[in-house]
Design an enzyme around this catalytic site. Structure first.
Site, mmCIF file in Angstrom:
data_model
loop_
_atom_site.group_PDB
_atom_site.id
_atom_site.type_symbol
_atom_site.label_atom_id
_atom_site.label_comp_id
_atom_site.label_asym_id
_atom_site.label_seq_id
_atom_site.Cartn_x
_atom_site.Cartn_y
_atom_site.Cartn_z
ATOM 1 N N GLU A 112 0.654 -1.214 -0.092
ATOM 2 C CA GLU A 112 0.143 -0.155 -0.106
ATOM 3 C C GLU A 112 0.878 1.225 -0.193
ATOM 4 O OE1 GLU A 112 -2.996 -0.480 3.168
ATOM 5 O OE2 GLU A 112 -4.243 -1.798 1.893
ATOM 6 N N GLU A 146 -6.914 -7.344 -1.539
ATOM 7 C CA GLU A 146 -7.132 -7.287 -0.214
ATOM 8 C C GLU A 146 -8.815 -6.636 -0.452
ATOM 9 O OE1 GLU A 146 -5.318 -4.850 2.640
ATOM 10 O OE2 GLU A 146 -3.440 -5.646 2.586
#
Ligand SMILES: *[C@@H]1O[C@H](CO)[C@@H](O)[C@H](O)[C@H]1NC(C)=O
Ligand SMILES: *[C@@H]1O[C@H](CO)[C@@H](O)[C@H](O)[C@H]1NC(C)=O
Ligand SMILES: *[C@@H]1O[C@H](CO)[C@@H](O)[C@H](O)[C@H]1NC(C)=O
Ligand SMILES: *[C@@H]1O[C@H](CO)[C@@H](O)[C@H](O)[C@H]1NC(C)=O
Ligand SMILES: *[C@@H]1O[C@H](CO)[C@@H](O)[C@H](O)[C@H]1NC(C)=O
Ligand SMILES: *[C@@H]1O[C@H](CO)[C@@H](O)[C@H](O)[C@H]1NC(C)=O
Length: 425
Positions: free
Chosen positions: A203, A337
């Site tokens: 991320e 995710e």
């Protein structure tokens, strides 16, 4: 409903006509890409997988085996886990006492690597169990966030005081130190067929949860870093796939808009505001497939006060847009995710999100995160780190976790896994 989004998607698709990447030779047992799908030994390998950052932190072989057996029985084929766990020297005494796994220790202008039984031997064990159970692993090299010791430790220890988070992407000393760690991990497992993909960072953004962004950080900063690191990993390992690990924000010239503080403004998920350009990253020559994340309730906490669209439909649109963008460059797409923190909302929305992913030919579907019941560890109450606990034998519940006794949710993924495992792509 999303006229603007649809128009941007069509324009993006029309503007980009790129030949699919050539197929790469890989050794037997290694997963690779074939156009927009994955392949293993010449057969389709599109999958339902999941996430478990906590698996390398378990203390007993029984618990590790139990988790792998449950993954296999449920039809999951790919597990994403952390290839990083870093501490400050000041935390080591506590880690030794609690049995906490740690791979890097910081106490000066460089880290040391823990090769011992609480260090990389734990990751060795997970890789070797994955080989034994036929589970493939996505292994991530560092974190954008503080959790489990991420990129900010490089910045805090190697850069001048008060350096912004994005120093991580530009400082040559930091890049060299990151690459040293990457090299150690890649050399250790590069011959293992259990590695599905290397992942450069979890991320990446211009800012983290502890350090701010500089005024100059932009999607070009991260794209340059992704190119440099993916080229580096490819130079170490010609066979395994490489994945960026980003949340998948777009940097569109015509971004979507959303309601924020009562105003209708360009959405940071579409205007490059977080620092990622998904279209640019997925097009890089050594990024093998597209991956993205999805947490609409966390990303749009004000959504329901003002918006005229729902989390459920926002999610379906986000899923669709990433499939379009990755397929425009001839690469597979995975939703790596996703989650909702509330079980009622998971049950209500996940079927729509999973169906959209299936219908847009996602090659991988990975909810965050896998829950395991019946763990024996330490009476079941050991604090792993931060607020995560193994409680009454249940693996850490970060509210996104779901378990086999939550049968509607559980069977959504086992059913989809069975569908994927039987599909002739
Ligand atoms: C939602 O609100 C925006 C801003 O007022 C408007 O432009 C858009 O057409 C609305 N969408 C729907 C489906 O009503
Ligand atoms: C680790 O040490 C660095 C440098 O002193 C500090 O900035 C950071 O807050 C520490 N992190 C933790 C989790 O203790
Ligand atoms: C930093 O530490 C890594 C891992 O121990 C080592 O490989 C590397 O050579 C070190 N770099 C410097 C500049 O000391
Ligand atoms: C679940 O979704 C509803 C909207 O459908 C929302 O009002 C609620 O806040 C969500 N729950 C959580 C915990 O986010
Ligand atoms: C995990 O957390 C969620 C959200 O707080 C809750 O609904 C669920 O019951 C919890 N599961 C377990 C097994 O504790
Ligand atoms: C699932 O099992 C956990 C651990 O025993 C328990 O805390 C939770 O309440 C159970 N959930 C359901 C829906 O039965």
């Amino acid at each position: 409903m999303h006229a603007l989004g649809l128009l941007s998607t069509l324009l993006a698709a029309a503007a980009t006509v790129v030949a699919a990447p050539a197929k790469r030779y890989v050794p037997p047992g290694f997963v690779t890409t074939n156009g927009e799908t994955f392949e293993l030994d010449g057969r389709p390998f599109n999958y339902v997988g999941t996430n478990s950052y906590w698996l390398p932190l378990l203390l007993t072989e029984y618990d590790v085996d139990l988790t792998f057996q449950n993954l296999v029985q449920s039809g999951y084929k790919v597990l994403r886990t952390w290839g990083f766990n870093a501490l400050n020297e000041s935390e080591v005494a506590g880690a030794l006492e609690s049995g906490l796994t740690y791979y890097q220790v910081w106490n000066g202008p460089n880290y040391t690597v823990n090769y011992g039984p609480q260090g990389l031997e734990r990751l060795d064990n997970i890789v070797s169990k994955a080989e034994q159970y036929g589970i493939k692993l996505i292994v991530t090299f560092t974190n954008n966030w503080v959790g489990y010791g991420g990129s900010d430790l490089y910045v805090q220890w190697m850069a001048p005081a008060n350096s912004p988070h994005d120093t991580f992407y530009t400082d040559p000393t930091i890049i060299a130190a990151y690459q040293e760690y990457v090299n150690i991990i890649v050399q250790r497992y590069k011959s293992s067929p259990a590695i599905f993909s290397w992942e450069l960072i979890n991320e990446a953004r211009c800012a983290s949860d502890s350090l701010p962004a500089s005024a100059t950080c932009a999607p070009a900063t991260l794209t340059t870093w992704y190119q440099q690191q993916s080229d580096y990993v490819r130079s170490l390992d010609p066979y395994h796939m490489i994945n960026a690990g980003g949340e998948g924000q777009f940097d569109w010239t015509t971004p979507e808009y959303y309601w924020y503080d009562g105003q209708y403004v360009p959405d940071y998920n579409y205007d490059g505001g977080a620092g990622e350009s998904f279209d640019a990253v997925v097009a890089l020559p050594n990024i093998d497939f597209g991956g993205y994340h999805m947490y609409p309730e966390t990303w749009y906490p004000q959504f329901f006060t003002y918006a005229n669209w729902s989390y459920e439909t926002w999610g379906a649109n986000w899923i669709q847009q990433h499939a379009t963008a990755a397929h425009a460059v001839g690469k597979p797409i995975i939703i790596e995710e996703f989650g909702s923190p509330e079980n009622a909302n998971k049950t209500a929305w996940y079927p729509t999100w999973v169906e959209t992913a299936v219908n847009t030919k996602h090659a991988g579907i990975m909810p965050w995160q896998f829950g395991q019941l019946g763990l024996t560890e330490d009476g079941g109450y050991r604090t792993i780190k931060y607020t995560d606990q193994i409680f009454r034998g249940a693996s850490p519940n970060d509210s996104y976790t779901f378990y086999s006794n939550e049968t509607a949710l559980w069977s959504l993924f086992t059913t989809t896994a069975a569908l994927y495992n039987s599909m002739d792509w």
